[in-house]
Design an enzyme around this catalytic site. Sequence first.
Site, PDB file in Angstrom:
ATOM      1  N   GLU A   1      30.713  40.605  68.775  1.00 52.10           N
ATOM      2  CA  GLU A   1      29.959  41.091  69.934  1.00 52.10           C
ATOM      3  C   GLU A   1      28.531  41.438  69.550  1.00 52.10           C
ATOM      4  OE1 GLU A   1      30.911  40.224  73.089  1.00 52.10           O
ATOM      5  OE2 GLU A   1      32.753  41.278  72.535  1.00 52.10           O
TER       6      GLU A   1
ATOM      7  N   GLU B   1      19.630  30.677  82.383  1.00 55.48           N
ATOM      8  CA  GLU B   1      19.824  32.130  82.502  1.00 55.48           C
ATOM      9  C   GLU B   1      18.681  32.913  81.853  1.00 55.48           C
ATOM     10  OE1 GLU B   1      23.416  35.398  82.123  1.00 55.48           O
ATOM     11  OE2 GLU B   1      23.820  33.248  82.060  1.00 55.48           O
TER      12      GLU B   1
ATOM     13  N   SER C   1      29.579  28.872  99.694  1.00 52.26           N
ATOM     14  CA  SER C   1      30.610  29.397  98.803  1.00 52.26           C
ATOM     15  C   SER C   1      31.767  29.967  99.602  1.00 52.26           C
ATOM     16  CB  SER C   1      30.035  30.487  97.894  1.00 52.26           C
ATOM     17  OG  SER C   1      29.749  31.651  98.655  1.00 52.26           O
TER      18      SER C   1
ATOM     19  N   SER D   1      28.923  34.432  85.378  1.00 53.26           N
ATOM     20  CA  SER D   1      27.629  33.739  85.526  1.00 53.26           C
ATOM     21  C   SER D   1      27.608  32.452  84.707  1.00 53.26           C
ATOM     22  CB  SER D   1      26.475  34.656  85.113  1.00 53.26           C
ATOM     23  OG  SER D   1      26.608  35.080  83.773  1.00 53.26           O
TER      24      SER D   1
ATOM     25  N   SER E   1      32.009  36.692  81.952  1.00 56.04           N
ATOM     26  CA  SER E   1      31.062  35.568  82.027  1.00 56.04           C
ATOM     27  C   SER E   1      31.212  34.733  83.283  1.00 56.04           C
ATOM     28  CB  SER E   1      31.160  34.683  80.782  1.00 56.04           C
ATOM     29  OG  SER E   1      30.763  35.394  79.646  1.00 56.04           O
TER      30      SER E   1
ATOM     31  N   ASP F   1      28.332  32.646  75.720  1.00 59.79           N
ATOM     32  CA  ASP F   1      29.069  32.497  76.961  1.00 59.79           C
ATOM     33  C   ASP F   1      29.073  31.045  77.433  1.00 59.79           C
ATOM     34  OD1 ASP F   1      29.302  35.201  76.772  1.00 59.79           O
ATOM     35  OD2 ASP F   1      27.954  35.665  78.430  1.00 59.79           O
TER      36      ASP F   1
END
Length: 356
Positions: free
Chosen positions: A16, A142, A50, A110, A108, A154
Amino acid sequence: MRVSASAPGRVNLIGEHTDYNAGFVLPFALPYRTTVHAVRSLRQKWTVTSDWAPGQSTSFGKPESAAGSATWVDYVRGVVWALQDAGHEVPGADLHISSDVPVGSGLSSSAALECAVLTALIELSDLDIPVTDRPALAQRAENAFVGVPCGIMDQAASVLSEAGHALLLDCRTLETEHIPFDGTILVIDTRAPHRLVDGEYALRRTTCEAAARELLVPALRDADLSDVDRLTDPVMRRRARHVVTENARVLETVALLAAGKVHEIGPLMTDSHTSLKNDFEVTVPELDVAVAAALEAGAYGARMTGGGFGGCVIALVEPRDVAFVTESVEAAFARSKFTPPRSFVAAPSAGAHLEK
């Protein structure tokens, strides 16, 4: 022309805040996915709908710069921008998005959105972009467009993962190795609201970069504990110590898994959480209570996963103990008067692909 593509969220088994320090990470893809249905348009315009906003649509022309609002549509715009900025022709399209990746849980969502959109647009545009080059494009969307200073873990996990394996990623060279993993991972979504996550995440990154400059190394991946001891600022020293020790834990975890010693990675997971709590200071009470309760209930190891300040904990457990560990964490949350957590077992799944 119509195409459908999906990409998964991820959990990080260990490693991490090492990705943006050119270090090592060991994530795996979740069975939860974001799916994009794309239809080529005759106009140079992209329209996005969506499942979570029925009846609503957003349209945009050629993206020129970040909107600055960091809404979920900006991630879609960012992928179009990143492809065009890399010199690729991207036709207009109508995109419909659905997802069962939990949002705001540090899993994650995104990256799953970016990578699903990227996979669909590459196919729709008939682009020849190697799979190994795709995580960097999604990350650029991103970083440079949305403005989130994430590392590449990610997106790499979302694109490159294989079922039944964790993904060892060298974040400097981008070399990967698929590590067989058959342990039982219980994911505990603490449902803790993210607290100061954007500013604090960016601050952790700038502090690590400053530490590397002071140590005259390219990145903290190149430092060792004797280097860390030379740092004069105590906060910088703690941040650097976490990165150095976390990189070592990733490599030790891989060695244990290669030797078939799955349960023996548990203490390394717990040590990772302790380091994230004390040295990197990115945990919150809900994460700490979930880890403590899981360990007390018999988990081999437990740690927060993701950027921190909320989100999820993962626990390595025996299959027969899933219900007991889940109930123990729920009871601990009730005693602490926290919002009840949500838990599920996650098996390593496949990365982004076209849907039939």
